[in-house]
Design a protein around this motif. Structure first.
Motif, PDB file in Angstrom:
ATOM      1  N   LEU A 292      41.017 -21.551 -12.101  1.00  0.00           N
ATOM      2  CA  LEU A 292      41.107 -20.112 -11.837  1.00  0.00           C
ATOM      3  C   LEU A 292      40.119 -19.330 -12.705  1.00  0.00           C
ATOM      4  CD1 LEU A 292      44.885 -19.365 -11.216  1.00  0.00           C
ATOM      5  CD2 LEU A 292      42.998 -19.244  -9.593  1.00  0.00           C
ATOM      6  N   ALA A 293      40.222 -19.427 -14.004  1.00  0.00           N
ATOM      7  CA  ALA A 293      39.217 -18.882 -14.941  1.00  0.00           C
ATOM      8  C   ALA A 293      39.125 -17.359 -14.995  1.00  0.00           C
ATOM      9  CB  ALA A 293      37.830 -19.460 -14.634  1.00  0.00           C
ATOM     10  N   TYR A 294      39.986 -16.632 -14.312  1.00  0.00           N
ATOM     11  CA  TYR A 294      39.905 -15.164 -14.364  1.00  0.00           C
ATOM     12  C   TYR A 294      40.135 -14.638 -15.776  1.00  0.00           C
ATOM     13  CZ  TYR A 294      40.087 -14.776  -9.239  1.00  0.00           C
ATOM     14  OH  TYR A 294      39.825 -14.845  -7.898  1.00  0.00           O
ATOM     15  N   THR A 295      41.186 -15.119 -16.442  1.00  0.00           N
ATOM     16  CA  THR A 295      41.514 -14.558 -17.753  1.00  0.00           C
ATOM     17  C   THR A 295      40.461 -14.906 -18.801  1.00  0.00           C
ATOM     18  OG1 THR A 295      42.978 -16.458 -18.195  1.00  0.00           O
ATOM     19  CG2 THR A 295      43.991 -14.463 -17.297  1.00  0.00           C
ATOM     20  N   LYS A 296      39.641 -15.934 -18.544  1.00  0.00           N
ATOM     21  CA  LYS A 296      38.523 -16.226 -19.447  1.00  0.00           C
ATOM     22  C   LYS A 296      37.504 -15.101 -19.432  1.00  0.00           C
ATOM     23  CE  LYS A 296      36.866 -20.396 -19.754  1.00  0.00           C
ATOM     24  NZ  LYS A 296      36.288 -21.723 -19.399  1.00  0.00           N
ATOM     25  N   LEU A 297      37.431 -14.360 -18.316  1.00  0.00           N
ATOM     26  CA  LEU A 297      36.536 -13.213 -18.211  1.00  0.00           C
ATOM     27  C   LEU A 297      37.216 -11.912 -18.611  1.00  0.00           C
ATOM     28  CD1 LEU A 297      34.678 -13.748 -14.797  1.00  0.00           C
ATOM     29  CD2 LEU A 297      33.730 -14.026 -17.094  1.00  0.00           C
ATOM     30  N   GLY A 298      38.510 -11.969 -18.918  1.00  0.00           N
ATOM     31  CA  GLY A 298      39.247 -10.742 -19.172  1.00  0.00           C
ATOM     32  C   GLY A 298      39.704 -10.070 -17.889  1.00  0.00           C
ATOM     33  N   PHE A 299      39.671 -10.800 -16.759  1.00  0.00           N
ATOM     34  CA  PHE A 299      40.099 -10.290 -15.464  1.00  0.00           C
ATOM     35  C   PHE A 299      41.496 -10.817 -15.145  1.00  0.00           C
ATOM     36  CE2 PHE A 299      35.687  -9.703 -13.244  1.00  0.00           C
ATOM     37  CZ  PHE A 299      35.266  -8.916 -14.312  1.00  0.00           C
ATOM     38  N   SER A 300      42.152 -10.173 -14.202  1.00  0.00           N
ATOM     39  CA  SER A 300      43.375 -10.721 -13.620  1.00  0.00           C
ATOM     40  C   SER A 300      43.009 -11.353 -12.278  1.00  0.00           C
ATOM     41  CB  SER A 300      44.429  -9.631 -13.439  1.00  0.00           C
ATOM     42  OG  SER A 300      43.929  -8.551 -12.659  1.00  0.00           O
ATOM     43  N   PRO A 301      43.820 -12.283 -11.784  1.00  0.00           N
ATOM     44  CA  PRO A 301      43.466 -13.015 -10.555  1.00  0.00           C
ATOM     45  C   PRO A 301      43.468 -12.130  -9.312  1.00  0.00           C
ATOM     46  CG  PRO A 301      45.099 -14.220 -11.843  1.00  0.00           C
ATOM     47  CD  PRO A 301      45.019 -12.847 -12.431  1.00  0.00           C
ATOM     48  N   ASP A 302      42.624 -12.511  -8.347  1.00  0.00           N
ATOM     49  CA  ASP A 302      42.637 -11.843  -7.050  1.00  0.00           C
ATOM     50  C   ASP A 302      42.395 -12.888  -5.970  1.00  0.00           C
ATOM     51  OD1 ASP A 302      39.907 -12.378  -7.213  1.00  0.00           O
ATOM     52  OD2 ASP A 302      39.291 -10.402  -6.504  1.00  0.00           O
ATOM     53  N   GLY A 303      42.038 -12.433  -4.761  1.00  0.00           N
ATOM     54  CA  GLY A 303      41.744 -13.359  -3.675  1.00  0.00           C
ATOM     55  C   GLY A 303      42.963 -14.048  -3.093  1.00  0.00           C
ATOM     56  N   GLY A 304      44.148 -13.621  -3.524  1.00  0.00           N
ATOM     57  CA  GLY A 304      45.372 -14.289  -3.096  1.00  0.00           C
ATOM     58  C   GLY A 304      45.862 -15.313  -4.099  1.00  0.00           C
ATOM     59  N   SER A 305      45.300 -15.285  -5.313  1.00  0.00           N
ATOM     60  CA  SER A 305      45.715 -16.262  -6.332  1.00  0.00           C
ATOM     61  C   SER A 305      47.199 -16.166  -6.651  1.00  0.00           C
ATOM     62  CB  SER A 305      44.905 -16.059  -7.615  1.00  0.00           C
ATOM     63  OG  SER A 305      43.528 -16.227  -7.389  1.00  0.00           O
TER      64      SER A 305
END
Length: 255
Positions: free
Chosen positions: A130-143
């Motif tokens: 997933l790796a979103y939180t590594k960027l400081g983001f929250s998941p999207d795309g239906g994650s």
């Protein structure tokens, strides 16, 4: 150059991510192309839709370079999320069985896109993260919908610690339906497509609808929450730092 190609082979629509040299990153432009291809498959009344990719990866996820260059990254992320979420919803609701054929890396939104399919087939060397939180983001795309197929705590493990999951581990988790040796993946996928295309379409679509609506009855609500959340996270200082650190190839220094 087109980032997505579309072909119709009788009852089978084939959608292929074609920016392979860059790892098939997702940005508002490529997400729009993907959405148009999915809508074209629906207009062509395809019985089976196959999603695959060129190059070394299925998709590396969001186009981080484009995020860094955006005048307003929050707006860009919002546009990307909305475009991608329309496509995910279309894949869920269309009267076709959707098959994702995954090789190499499926990261971030690339993982979410693969998971939007009804059946996920993977090469043995495929990897999912997933790796979103590594960027400081929250998941999207239906994650967030992964909770339906993986369970809450397995999904949280993927979202919070960002482990790289092998194809076999993804099968054990319930994300992947079949794993094949890389050199046999294409032939194995074609056999699955043949079986689906020769089957009873109305029964297949009815089964898809019954199971999806039971597992994720409020999918559109979840997708909207994701879009609102990731826009805020992308515009936040931690999100900006995550993008900068990724491009600089250094550890991020979050607040």
């Amino acid at each position: 150059m087109s980032a997505v190609t579309y072909t119709l082979d009788g009852p089978v629509a084939r959608i292929r991510l074609s920016d392979g040299d860059r790892g098939n990153p997702l940005n508002p432009s490529s997400a729009d192309e993907l959405g148009l291809a999915v809508r074209r498959a629906r207009s062509d009344d395809a019985h089976v839709v196959v999603m695959s990719a060129e190059g070394r990866a299925f998709s590396v996820g969001g186009d981080v370079t484009a995020f860094a260059e955006a005048d307003d990254v929050g707006v860009m992320i919002d546009d990307l999320a909305e475009a991608l979420h329309r496509t995910v919803s279309d894949l869920h609701r269309m009267d076709a069985v959707v098959v994702a054929v995954v090789h190499g890396v499926a990261a971030g939104a690339g993982l979410a896109l693969a998971a939007a399919a009804d059946l996920v087939l993977a090469g043995a060397s495929a990897r999912f993260v997933l790796a979103y939180t590594k960027l400081g983001f929250s998941p999207d795309g239906g994650s967030s919908l992964l909770t339906a197929s993986l369970g809450l705590h397995r999904a949280l493990h993927l979202a919070l610690l960002n482990p790289v999951v092998t194809a076999q581990e993804a099968r054990d988790l319930g994300l992947v339906a079949q794993v094949h040796p890389d050199e046999e993946l294409e032939a194995a996928a074609e056999e699955v497509v043949r079986r689906l295309a020769s089957g009873a379409r109305t029964a297949q679509v009815a089964a898809k609808r019954l199971l999806r609506e039971t597992a994720i009855p409020a999918a559109e609500t979840a997708l909207r929450r994701e879009a609102v959340s990731i826009r805020a996270r992308a515009a936040d200082p931690d999100g900006r730092e995550g993008v900068a650190a990724f491009l600089d190839k250094r550890p991020p220094m979050f607040r």
